[in-house]
Write an enzyme that holds these catalytic residues in place. Structure first.
Site, short mmCIF file in Angstrom:
data_model
loop_
_atom_site.label_atom_id
_atom_site.label_comp_id
_atom_site.label_asym_id
_atom_site.label_seq_id
_atom_site.Cartn_x
_atom_site.Cartn_y
_atom_site.Cartn_z
CB CYS A 77 -0.98 0.01 1.17
SG CYS A 77 -0.26 -0.21 2.80
CG ASP A 279 -8.10 2.92 1.00
OD1 ASP A 279 -7.00 2.33 0.98
OD2 ASP A 279 -9.02 2.61 1.77
CG HIS A 281 -5.65 -0.46 1.89
ND1 HIS A 281 -5.45 0.88 2.17
CD2 HIS A 281 -4.62 -1.13 2.45
CE1 HIS A 281 -4.34 1.01 2.89
NE2 HIS A 281 -3.82 -0.18 3.07
#
Length: 378
Positions: A77, A279, A281
């Site tokens: 990430c 994000d 993820h």
């Protein structure tokens, strides 16, 4: 089943819906140096957020190093956030801050060249493969989670092999930005074409087929300034909040890398005391280059609801990225190199004729490369 999973992973909401998650307020939203008023500029805000390149976990790319992982889910990430930050720098450099992306709209060649830099292939200069393997020289095993400073150091090294973008990446030490050192990095003396050809670094990536027609570097390189900061011990000290928010108002701002322990986000703006971030993820299937060198870019632009986080929930360790040095209270700006520091030696790539992928193929070569760069570790 594969096609069903792919559709689920790439599923996105209708663009006009996700802005409803913003509260009804007269306040302004700041996104990387641009101000948007929620009541009057929602459509512009929508376009501004969706135009940022969005890099997420991917699966089913070629194994890193030949035998390593074929997915970065669970560990990549921060590397993806670093890619997003650097991609924004390249967009500003080649397309300008006002450039916008629209679905199915034809984009300039520079856009495709930027995107090709980040495809998950070992021969693309800022791919997950290159970043993970270059991280070995920073003490990170392939598959290990990176912090924001490690990502900054990796990008600093990889940028040395990127002739087309020709960025000078400066990572500050001890919360101090040294103007004298930046000038040494950014000044690129003119070279004769014949002399330059004798020591050319051949980077056989998708990018190398479209080298900068301006030739070899002459004059000033554009600066990518990265400032690793710790804004508190366990939590952000409230005295830094206003200064941190001001960074997103700067026209040179590229945002910030940070988040929570082992959970990285790319912060691009704020609304009140909430940070807005992209994000990484989400696991999507690997997207390769088309035969004509283009990329199906639908999955590289976030069209879902932008995430928000209260500033006080942010981990105090962050990396701030801007394109031009500025004096803020969070760090010190000095003209001259501190006398008690080791001498500053601008990093330079080795004069070899090989590809970046081959050069960082093994740990032994990485360590040799580290010595030749003579880069000061933060």
């Amino acid at each position: 089943m594969e096609s069903v999973l792919s559709k689920c992973e790439n599923q996105s909401t209708i663009l006009s819906e996700y802005l409803e998650e913003f509260p009804e307020t007269d306040g302004s939203v700041w996104i990387l140096g641009r101000q948007h008023h929620l009541k009057t500029d929602k459509s512009k805000l929508l376009l501004d957020i969706s135009a940022r390149l969005w890099f997420t976990y991917r699966r089913k790319f070629s194994p890193i190093g030949g035998t390593g992982p074929s997915s970065d889910t669970g560990w990549g990430c921060m590397l993806r956030c670093g890619q997003m930050m650097l991609a924004q720098a390249l967009i500003c450099r080649h397309l300008g801050r006002d450039w916008q992306w629209e679905r199915h709209k034809k984009q300039p060649e520079e856009y495709h060249k930027i995107l090709r830099c980040f495809i998950d292939r070992k021969d693309c200069c800022y791919s997950i493969h290159q970043m993970a393997q270059m991280g070995v020289g920073e003490g990170k095993s392939i598959g290990e989670w990176f912090g924001p400073n490690t990502v900054a150091q990796v990008l600093k090294k990889l940028a040395l092999f990127d002739e087309w973008n020709s960025l000078a990446v400066y990572v500050s030490m001890d919360n101090t930005v040294v103007i004298e050192d930046i000038k040494k990095m950014c000044w690129c003396p003119p070279q004769s074409s014949s002399a330059a050809r004798g020591s050319t670094f051949s980077h056989r990536s998708a990018l190398s087929q479209n080298k900068n027609t301006a030739g070899f570097c002459s004059g000033w390189k554009p600066l990518l300034l990265i400032i690793p900061l710790r804004l508190g011990i366990n939590h952000i000290n409230p005295i830094y909040i206003d200064a941190f928010k001001e960074c997103f108002k700067m026209p040179q701002s590229l945002g910030a890398l940070g988040g929570k322990p082992n959970n990285a986000y790319y912060f691009i703006g704020f609304l009140g005391n909430e940070l807005i971030y992209l994000d990484p993820h989400t696991t999507q299937i690997f997207v390769d280059l088309e035969e004509n060198g283009t990329v199906d870019d639908q999955s590289f632009h976030c069209q879902q609801a932008p995430h928000r986080m209260k500033i006080m929930n942010l981990d105090p360790s962050v990396a701030l990225e801007i394109l031009k040095q500025q004096s803020l209270r969070m760090f010190e700006l000095v003209q001259n190199h501190p006398a008690h520091w080791p001498p500053f030696i601008p990093p330079a790539k080795p004069e070899v004729t090989t590809s970046g992928a081959e050069l960082i193929e093994s740990t032994d070569k990485l360590l040799e490369l580290e010595e030749e760069f003579e880069i000061l570790s933060v």
